[in-house]
Every structure is written in structure tokens, then in C-alpha cells.
Write an enzyme that holds these catalytic residues in place. Structure first.
Site, PDB file in Angstrom:
ATOM      1  CD  GLU A 130       4.839  43.124  50.935  1.00 35.31           C
ATOM      2  OE1 GLU A 130       4.200  43.285  51.849  1.00 35.31           O
ATOM      3  OE2 GLU A 130       4.324  42.799  49.776  1.00 35.31           O
ATOM      4  CB  THR A 183       0.776  36.365  51.996  1.00 33.90           C
ATOM      5  OG1 THR A 183      -0.341  37.323  51.549  1.00 33.90           O
ATOM      6  CG2 THR A 183       1.749  36.131  51.014  1.00 33.90           C
TER       7      THR A 183
HETATM    8  N1  HSE Z   1       3.526  36.975  45.042  1.00 34.41           N
HETATM    9  C1  HSE Z   1       3.156  36.974  46.223  1.00 34.41           C
HETATM   10  C2  HSE Z   1       2.331  35.433  46.519  1.00 34.41           C
HETATM   11  C3  HSE Z   1       2.037  38.187  46.147  1.00 34.41           C
HETATM   12  O1  HSE Z   1       1.582  35.268  45.486  1.00 34.41           O
HETATM   13  O2  HSE Z   1       2.687  34.956  47.692  1.00 34.41           O
HETATM   14  C4  HSE Z   1       1.314  38.198  47.649  1.00 34.41           C
HETATM   15  O3  HSE Z   1       0.322  39.245  47.749  1.00 34.41           O
END
Ligand code: HSE
Length: 315
Positions: A130, A183
Site C-alpha cells: 500500500e 489514491t
Molecule cells: N483510506 C484510503 C484513502 C483508502 O481513502 O485514501 C484508499 O483506497
């Protein structure tokens, strides 16, 4: 004896669940990636093949590769692993594409090694993937991908995870507009501070949502699916967001919001039939927009990553 090869299904996930930015997530049924993993004598990680999407084969640039390397470094195993990925979740979709690859890689590798690591340890390795994908080692997609159901990330340092009760009737509808929203970009636009007033409302909602899940109080779930911090900023990047929300709520959704960092949007419903009605309502809105989309109606998967039977090589 441990098998030398394993095929796994790694589920897509909805992170945040409106008020729970970076701390809440759930696993979807039926939507996910397939991965094949095989132990090798050569040390290190080889990404042998990626089908379905154009993703790097260099292990240190591939989220599955980075996550698997983190596990290998922590293990006593001196060989390596070869990974093939059948990518079905589009990167940049908002339903945990990178998390599925990372989670599938570490879960499958752990099985091949005789399960030396606990699930929270696997979440820690998957978070390395991630970090590569988004610049932030958040766990709200990898935790439900590995643990199944609804999960809470109370803390990432030290890692402290909890499984949240999922009411059996809870269903989801996810609409994925076919535009890519990274993201990392969707995080850069967020402010890093919030007014106390917004914080108070948000943690009231988080507490309400979790209590609602545990007590199966759908009214409380519905009232708590509200995000006054992240959604007002990110929703501007999603065409038709307000019209979609209105349609989902009119069709009976408990709540509606952005799935992860978007552009996918999600609704939670009580029951499959309402989720199907929401899907029809969202399609009616998006039909007029001219943007291609995919729609998924799904329950919440009680299981995270799981092994699939190996195909018979003779057949
Ligand atoms: N919590 C993360 C965001 C999840 O909202 O950036 C990304 O899938």
C-alpha cells in the site's frame, strides 16, 4: 507437507465507509483477483506474469512483489517465490486493487511456508504494498482483504486491528466510473488539519456506525454513514456524485459515499433486493452521463483471501 503451489482469490474491498477514513473497511463477495504462487529455489520474488492489466513485472515496483519481499525478509526461508497475477480489479478504481494484490501475495506465500505468520503480521507486510501504491501505509483495505468482514484499524503504529460484527443482511452496491483516480493523487488534495467541530461530528459517526453494526441497528448505521471531512473534497472529482447519492437514498440505501479514494462510489443496504434497486437507480443516473461504468452488487464476504482448488495439470 506444504503444497509447492497455491491459487488464491483476493477480494476487492470498500475502505473508509464514509466516516472512517483510513480506519474502516469491508470485503466484497465475488469481486477480486486471482493469484498463483509457487516456491522457488532462487531467493527473492519473481513476478512471472500479470494478465488483465498493464502492471510492472519488476518485483520492487509491483505491490505484490514488495509485500512478498517484506514477508520473505522476516522469515527464515532462504528460497523465493514466483507470482502470477490475474488482475480483475482495475488499479485506481477505489475498491482496493493494490490491497488485493498485496494481501493475496502475503497470504498465499504464508500458506506455502506453513503459516509461520499471524494475520496481523500479514497485514503489516501487505501495508508495504500500500505504501508503494499510494505513498501511505494505510491498512483499511488490506485488513478486510486478509481478515474478511468489516474491520477496524484502531492504530497502525503499533498495528491494532479489530473485527467488527457484520449484520447478515448488509449488502453493498458499488458503481465504478471507468476513469482512473490514483489514491496518491486523491490523498494529496486533502487538508492535513480539521476544525474540532468537524472532528467531534466525525468521531460521533464512527462510534455510531460501529455500534450500529454490532447491534444491527440499521437506523443508527444509516445516520452514521456521513463524512464531513474527506467526501466534500474528493466528491468534486467524481462526475454526478450528488445525483448518484440522491438516487441511491431514494431507492432505499442506508447511506452512500466514496469507496476508498474513489472514483468508485458505494451504497450500503439492508438486503439484496434493496441493493439491486439501488443498482438500477444508479444506472438510470449514469446512463445519461456517457461515462462507461461497471456496477457490482455484493454481500459482505465473511472470508478474506482464500485458497482455490488447483487446476488438474493433466486436464
Ligand atoms: N483510506 C484510503 C484513502 C483508502 O481513502 O485514501 C484508499 O483506497
Amino acid at each position: 507437507m506444504q503444497p509447492a503451489r497455491i491459487t488464491v482469490f483476493a477480494p476487492a474491498t470498500i475502505a473508509n465507509l464514509s466516516c472512517g477514513f483510513d480506519i474502516l473497511g469491508l470485503a466484497l463477495e465475488g469481486v477480486g483477483d486471482l493469484m498463483h504462487l509457487e516456491l522457488t529455489e532462487a531467493p527473492g520474488v519473481e513476478i512471472r506474469k500479470v494478465s488483465g492489466m498493464d502492471l510492472p513485472l519488476q518485483a520492487d515496483r509491483n505491490v505484490a512483489g514488495v509485500a512478498a519481499m517484506a514477508l520473505l525478509e522476516a522469515s527464515e526461508y532462504r528460497g523465493g517465490v514466483a507470482i502470477e497475477i490475474e488482475k480483475r480489479i482495475k488499479p485506481g478504481s477505489g475498491i482496493g486493487s493494490s490491497a488485493a494484490s498485496s494481501a493475496g501475495a502475503v497470504w498465499g506465500l504464508n500458506q506455502l511456508l506453513g503459516a509461520p505468520f499471524t494475520t496481523p503480521e500479514l497485514v503489516g507486510f501487505a501495508m508495504k504494498g500500500e505504501e508503494l501504491a499510494s505513498g501511505a501505509a494505510h491498512a483499511d483495505n488490506v485488513a478486510p482483504a486478509l481478515m474478511g468482514g468489516i474491520t477496524l484499524v484502531r492504530s497502525t503504529d503499533p498495528l491494532d486491528l479489530a473485527r467488527v460484527h457484520c449484520p447478515p443482511a448488509l449488502h453493498t452496491c458499488v458503481l465504478h466510473p471507468q476513469i482512473e483516480l490514483k489514491t496518491s493523487d486523491a490523498r494529496k488534495i486533502l487538508k492535513t488539519t480539521i476544525p474540532l467541530k468537524l472532528g467531534i461530528r466525525q468521531w460521533g459517526n464512527v462510534g455510531g456506525l460501529i455500534t450500529g453494526f454490532f447491534t444491527e441497528d440499521y437506523g443508527l448505521i444509516s445516520r452514521s454513514l456521513e463524512d464531513g471531512i474527506v467526501e466534500p473534497v474528493r466528491s468534486l472529482l467524481i462526475p454526478g456524485f450528488t445525483a448518484l447519492r440522491t438516487a441511491a437514498l431514494e431507492a432505499g440505501a442506508l447511506g452512500f459515499g466514496i469507496s476508498g479514494s474513489g472514483p468508485s462510489v458505494f451504497a450500503l443496504t439492508r438486503g439484496l433486493e434493496t441493493a439491486q434497486a439501488v443498482a438500477r437507480a444508479l444506472e438510470a443516473v449514469y446512463g445519461g452521463f456517457g461515462i462507461p461504468y461497471e456496477i457490482h452488487v455484493s454481500g459482505v464476504s465473511r472470508e478474506g483471501v482464500r485458497a482455490l482448488p488447483e487446476a488438474d495439470p493433466g486436464s
